[in-house]
Scaffold this active site. Structure first.
Site, mmCIF file in Angstrom:
data_model
loop_
_atom_site.group_PDB
_atom_site.id
_atom_site.type_symbol
_atom_site.label_atom_id
_atom_site.label_comp_id
_atom_site.label_asym_id
_atom_site.label_seq_id
_atom_site.Cartn_x
_atom_site.Cartn_y
_atom_site.Cartn_z
ATOM 1 N N LYS A 94 18.560 -38.263 18.012
ATOM 2 C CA LYS A 94 19.293 -39.460 18.434
ATOM 3 C C LYS A 94 20.715 -39.154 18.902
ATOM 4 C CE LYS A 94 16.736 -43.266 16.626
ATOM 5 N NZ LYS A 94 15.720 -42.703 15.701
ATOM 6 N N GLU A 116 23.048 -51.317 17.943
ATOM 7 C CA GLU A 116 22.130 -51.895 16.963
ATOM 8 C C GLU A 116 21.508 -50.770 16.161
ATOM 9 O OE1 GLU A 116 21.203 -50.910 19.898
ATOM 10 O OE2 GLU A 116 19.318 -49.865 19.442
ATOM 11 N N SER A 384 11.170 -34.424 15.803
ATOM 12 C CA SER A 384 12.314 -35.210 16.279
ATOM 13 C C SER A 384 13.466 -35.231 15.280
ATOM 14 C CB SER A 384 11.875 -36.628 16.613
ATOM 15 O OG SER A 384 11.137 -37.182 15.534
HETATM 16 C C1 LIG Z 1 14.466 -43.058 15.581
HETATM 17 C C2 LIG Z 1 13.583 -41.915 15.396
HETATM 18 C C3 LIG Z 1 12.350 -41.815 16.067
HETATM 19 C C4 LIG Z 1 11.812 -42.894 16.948
HETATM 20 O O1 LIG Z 1 12.547 -43.180 18.068
HETATM 21 P P1 LIG Z 1 12.085 -42.734 19.523
HETATM 22 O O2 LIG Z 1 12.994 -43.466 20.428
HETATM 23 O O3 LIG Z 1 10.647 -43.128 19.670
HETATM 24 O O4 LIG Z 1 12.247 -41.262 19.581
HETATM 25 C C5 LIG Z 1 11.605 -40.668 15.894
HETATM 26 N N1 LIG Z 1 12.019 -39.678 15.078
HETATM 27 C C6 LIG Z 1 13.180 -39.740 14.412
HETATM 28 C C7 LIG Z 1 13.565 -38.596 13.529
HETATM 29 C C8 LIG Z 1 14.003 -40.861 14.541
HETATM 30 O O5 LIG Z 1 15.157 -40.914 13.844
#
Ligand SMILES: *Cc1c(COP(=O)(O)O)cnc(C)c1O
Length: 421
Positions: A94, A116, A384
């Site tokens: 993020k 948000e 992610s």
């Molecule tokens: C917020 C988040 C997501 C989901 O958001 P996307 O916009 O779909 O990437 C996925 N993995 C993590 C670790 C997150 O913090």
């Protein structure tokens, strides 16, 4: 059908089936136009990109590693590689988006940032970016979410952000989005709205994708260290879709199968999952929060309740570009249930020494399933984020009694501390 790597006239897809747009009240239109101009005239300049690169390298900690998961590969009989976004500052992808948008805001002469947040991860990344770049920051968060995600709120405040508690509607993410949009329409002269995923009205889906696409660009060069040619599969979890589109972007026109994994939650009934792309009965094309996409909706067309063990995938909409890529068959969508996700988390922790976020563990679960039918394939999974943030959830599920005892002891220690004071 044509594949859209970016939007055209604000939409992804041709006239018959297109997603995106700018479905905002007129009062917000000037703010979007100003953002559009900045995207065209500031964002794409050499100077901006050079400054961004410096921050990505020396603040965000990029490139993040691409790891060959040797032990898991042996057991699953495929070659598994993990792109580990969990090593970026604040622990997830993020920050790639937040730092870019906050930098853009600064170049536009804005003095105040609003954003948000649901689970708090986007709020945390935005607050972090504002601390670094010296902008005032206010995070909009539903009061229910504040109560559930107190550790993230404490960290946002540590970064100097103000957290505004939203008490309208269901007091969760969608209400925070609505309030933030309202606030932005009141004062877009000084205020910049940092949107957290590859969705919302144009140009946000394009800006967020461009910022997150650094993930796939790195992967494209990092695979050369391990093999020649392309991987067979790439797998990412999909909430709004920002980590997925960032991870897929440089491979959209290459010969690689792309798989997005949505939250299967507890089952197929309404309110138990967040599967927008798998023909669940409440998934319909609709317009909400400024854009057109596939939303989970109730019979009256209101956004439906969703559920996932991971807060980041617990959202009724999906980014318009991903909806498009799913509809034309470029991305194949699957789901993983809460239980499968916990199993995948445990497996990769034990075999590879990596604690993935619960969101990312959906992609791991998707890979484990894929390996039941495929052999000797090269599979890259986007992790992610890292799972430290999830301790209050994973411990509750995996070590229920021990965790309960620990929290009880912790409360006693707090009371002792208060008594001394
Ligand atoms: C917020 C988040 C997501 C989901 O958001 P996307 O916009 O779909 O990437 C996925 N993995 C993590 C670790 C997150 O913090």
């Amino acid at each position: 059908m044509q594949l859209y790597t970016k939007s055209k006239n604000t939409f992804f897809g041709d006239k018959n089936e297109r997603f995106g747009g700018q479905y905002v009240p007129e009062i917000l239109y000037p703010a979007l136009k100003e953002l559009e101009n900045a995207y065209k005239n500031i964002f794409h300049t050499k100077e901006f990109q050079a400054e961004l690169k410096e921050l990505m390298t020396h603040f965000v900690n990029r490139p993040t590693p691409l790891i060959y998961a040797k032990n898991a590969s042996e057991i699953l009989q495929n070659d598994i590689y993990l792109k580990f976004e969990g090593l970026a500052n604040t622990g997830a992808h993020k920050i790639n988006n937040a730092i870019g948008q906050v930098l853009l805001a600064k170049k536009m002469g804005k003095t105040r940032i609003i954003a948000e947040t649901g689970a708090g991860q986007h709020g945390l990344a935005t607050a972090c970016a504002c601390a670094k770049l010296g902008l005032e920051c206010e995070i909009f968060m539903g009061s229910v979410d504040i109560a559930r995600q107190r550790p993230n709120v404490l960290n946002m405040e540590l970064f100097g952000a103000k957290v505004r508690s939203i008490d309208s509607g269901t007091k969760t993410l969608k209400d925070a989005v609505n309030e933030a949009l309202r606030e932005w329409s009141k004062d877009s002269i000084n205020t910049f709205y940092v949107l957290g995923s590859a969705l919302g009205p144009y140009p946000y889906p394009d800006i967020v994708r461009d910022l997150q696409s650094i993930i796939s660009k790195e992967v494209l060069s990092q695979i050369k260290h391990y093999f020649t040619g392309m991987p067979d599969y790439m797998i990412a979890c999909v909430g709004g879709g920002s980590n997925a589109i960032g991870f897929f972007h440089a491979f959209l026109q290459k010969d690689v199968k792309l798989i997005g994994v949505e939250a299967g939650g507890k089952g197929n009934n309404s309110g138990e999952h967040a599967m927008r792309m798998q023909n669940s009965k409440d998934a319909q094309t609709g317009i909400a929060q400024g854009y057109k996409t596939i939303f989970l909706q109730n019979q009256e067309g209101q956004l439906a309740k969703t559920h996932s063990i991971s807060a980041g995938l617990d959202y009724a909409g999906i980014g318009p570009q991903l909806a498009h890529l799913g509809k034309i068959g470029r991305i194949q969508f699957q789901s993983a249930t809460d239980d499968e996700v916990l199993e995948a988390l445990k497996f990769f922790a034990k075999t590879e020494g990596i604690i993935a976020a619960l969101e990312s563990s959906h992609a791991l679960a998707g890979a484990i399933k894929l390996c039941q039918t495929q052999k000797n394939k090269k599979i890259i999974i986007n992790i992610s984020g890292r799972g430290d943030k999830d301790i209050f959830i994973t411990a509750k599920y995996l070590k229920t009694n021990i965790w309960e005892d620990f929290l009880g002891e912790e409360i006693k220690r707090i009371q002792e501390l208060k008594a001394i004071k």
